[in-house]
Design an enzyme around this catalytic site. Structure first.
Site, PDB file in Angstrom:
ATOM      1  CG  ASP A   1     -59.333  -2.350  11.981  1.00  0.00           C
ATOM      2  OD1 ASP A   1     -59.254  -3.511  12.418  1.00  0.00           O
ATOM      3  OD2 ASP A   1     -58.331  -1.650  11.735  1.00  0.00           O
TER       4      ASP A   1
ATOM      5  CD  GLU B   1     -55.233  -4.693  23.100  1.00  0.00           C
ATOM      6  OE1 GLU B   1     -55.172  -5.759  22.485  1.00  0.00           O
ATOM      7  OE2 GLU B   1     -54.494  -3.725  22.851  1.00  0.00           O
TER       8      GLU B   1
ATOM      9  NE  ARG C   1     -54.098  -7.971   2.797  1.00  0.00           N
ATOM     10  CZ  ARG C   1     -54.356  -6.703   2.546  1.00  0.00           C
ATOM     11  NH1 ARG C   1     -55.221  -6.373   1.604  1.00  0.00           N
ATOM     12  NH2 ARG C   1     -53.774  -5.750   3.235  1.00  0.00           N
TER      13      ARG C   1
ATOM     14  N   GLY D   1     -48.571 -12.471  21.775  1.00  0.00           N
ATOM     15  CA  GLY D   1     -49.594 -13.403  22.250  1.00  0.00           C
ATOM     16  C   GLY D   1     -50.090 -13.154  23.665  1.00  0.00           C
TER      17      GLY D   1
ATOM     18  CG  ASN E   1     -59.500  -7.512  14.933  1.00  0.00           C
ATOM     19  OD1 ASN E   1     -58.466  -8.114  15.193  1.00  0.00           O
ATOM     20  ND2 ASN E   1     -59.502  -6.234  14.579  1.00  0.00           N
TER      21      ASN E   1
ATOM     22  CG  HIS F   1     -58.330  -1.729  16.239  1.00  0.00           C
ATOM     23  ND1 HIS F   1     -57.443  -2.004  15.215  1.00  0.00           N
ATOM     24  CD2 HIS F   1     -58.312  -0.375  16.412  1.00  0.00           C
ATOM     25  CE1 HIS F   1     -56.926  -0.866  14.778  1.00  0.00           C
ATOM     26  NE2 HIS F   1     -57.427   0.135  15.485  1.00  0.00           N
TER      27      HIS F   1
HETATM   28  C1  GAR Z   1     -52.677  -5.921  20.579  1.00  0.00           C
HETATM   29  O1  GAR Z   1     -52.495  -4.642  21.095  1.00  0.00           O
HETATM   30  C2  GAR Z   1     -53.789  -5.924  19.538  1.00  0.00           C
HETATM   31  O2  GAR Z   1     -54.861  -5.071  19.854  1.00  0.00           O
HETATM   32  C3  GAR Z   1     -53.041  -5.414  18.338  1.00  0.00           C
HETATM   33  O3  GAR Z   1     -51.808  -6.108  18.388  1.00  0.00           O
HETATM   34  C4  GAR Z   1     -51.472  -6.346  19.754  1.00  0.00           C
HETATM   35  C5  GAR Z   1     -51.152  -7.814  19.942  1.00  0.00           C
HETATM   36  O4  GAR Z   1     -50.655  -8.060  21.226  1.00  0.00           O
HETATM   37  N1  GAR Z   1     -53.765  -5.665  17.135  1.00  0.00           N
HETATM   38  C6  GAR Z   1     -53.745  -4.823  16.106  1.00  0.00           C
HETATM   39  O5  GAR Z   1     -53.106  -3.792  16.082  1.00  0.00           O
HETATM   40  C7  GAR Z   1     -54.589  -5.269  14.912  1.00  0.00           C
HETATM   41  N2  GAR Z   1     -55.047  -4.130  14.185  1.00  0.00           N
HETATM   42  P1  GAR Z   1     -50.479  -9.545  21.761  1.00  0.00           P
HETATM   43  O6  GAR Z   1     -49.776 -10.338  20.650  1.00  0.00           O
HETATM   44  O7  GAR Z   1     -49.616  -9.397  22.969  1.00  0.00           O
HETATM   45  O8  GAR Z   1     -51.840 -10.111  22.062  1.00  0.00           O
END
Ligand code: GAR
Length: 206
Positions: free
Chosen positions: A156, A185, A71, A17, A113, A115
């Site tokens: 994606d 991110e 899902r 999170g 989303n 990624h």
């Molecule tokens: C992030 O790096 C996000 O981009 C990735 O999961 C992580 C979550 O981090 N998402 C994916 O890989 C989806 N395809 P967080 O829980 O610390 O925000």
């Protein structure tokens, strides 16, 4: 005259999170408010939401469900919750369920989303978390980054809203690359939600 208000978002999470935390920490004076945090499994992100006083909901698949059933089940349950919390848009921040069915249609152009790679490269089923960074390193890429995109019925595949790039350094591991990208991110996710709020204000006068 068109009136605008902060959009009410649901942030969907499955893990640590940290992107949710970036949205919480940077929400001041931004055109969004986090109305709900929804998870598909018990995860630390739920604790972050609770600490911030944000309502949470946990909908996990039931034992014995096939992946496609899970899902559908999670997507249907989520749609009920986002109605209940009068949510305008959904933000997938590390959410690992691929959503299906009516929620995708009803929230068309209203789901984003994040990624952890430069789509369209290194996306699609199975490309999440460390798998993405391992694939980037195995391909010998010299740069990677993150992408915020609109979600369509694919995985994606929706239109890209923004990307932030980082170099791949000699000697990088999946962990060191992930860490470099995650920092970007945290900026990108906030920018993405602000862009989405702007789009909704223009298209629907939210
Ligand atoms: C992030 O790096 C996000 O981009 C990735 O999961 C992580 C979550 O981090 N998402 C994916 O890989 C989806 N395809 P967080 O829980 O610390 O925000």
């Amino acid at each position: 005259m068109m009136t605008t208000r902060a959009i009410r978002i649901a942030v969907l999470v499955s893990g640590g999170g940290s992107n949710l935390q970036a949205l919480i920490d940077n929400s001041r004076d931004k055109p969004y408010e986090i109305a709900l945090v929804a998870a598909d499994r018990d995860c630390y992100a739920l604790e972050r939401a609770q600490k911030a006083g944000i309502p949470t909901v946990l909908t996990s698949a039931q034992t014995g469900m096939k992946r496609s059933e899970a899902r559908d089940y999670i997507s249907t349950a989520l749609l009920e919750r986002v109605h209940e919390y009068r949510v305008d848009a959904l933000v997938l921040a590390g959410f690992l369920t691929i959503m299906t069915g009516p929620i995708i249609q009803e929230f068309s152009q209203r789901i984003i989303n994040i990624h952890p790679a430069l789509l369209p490269k290194f996306g699609g089923p199975g490309m999440w978390g460390h798998h993405v960074h391992e694939a980037v390193l195995a391909a010998g890429e010299v740069e990677s980054g993150c992408t915020v995109h609109l979600v369509d019925a694919g995985c994606d595949t929706g239109p890209i809203l923004l990307q932030r790039k980082v170099p791949v350094m000699p000697g990088d591991s999946a962990e060191s690359l992930a860490e470099r990208i995650l920092k970007e991110e945290h900026t990108a996710i906030v920018e993405g939600v602000v862009l989405l709020a702007g789009r909704l204000a223009l298209t629907t006068g939210v």
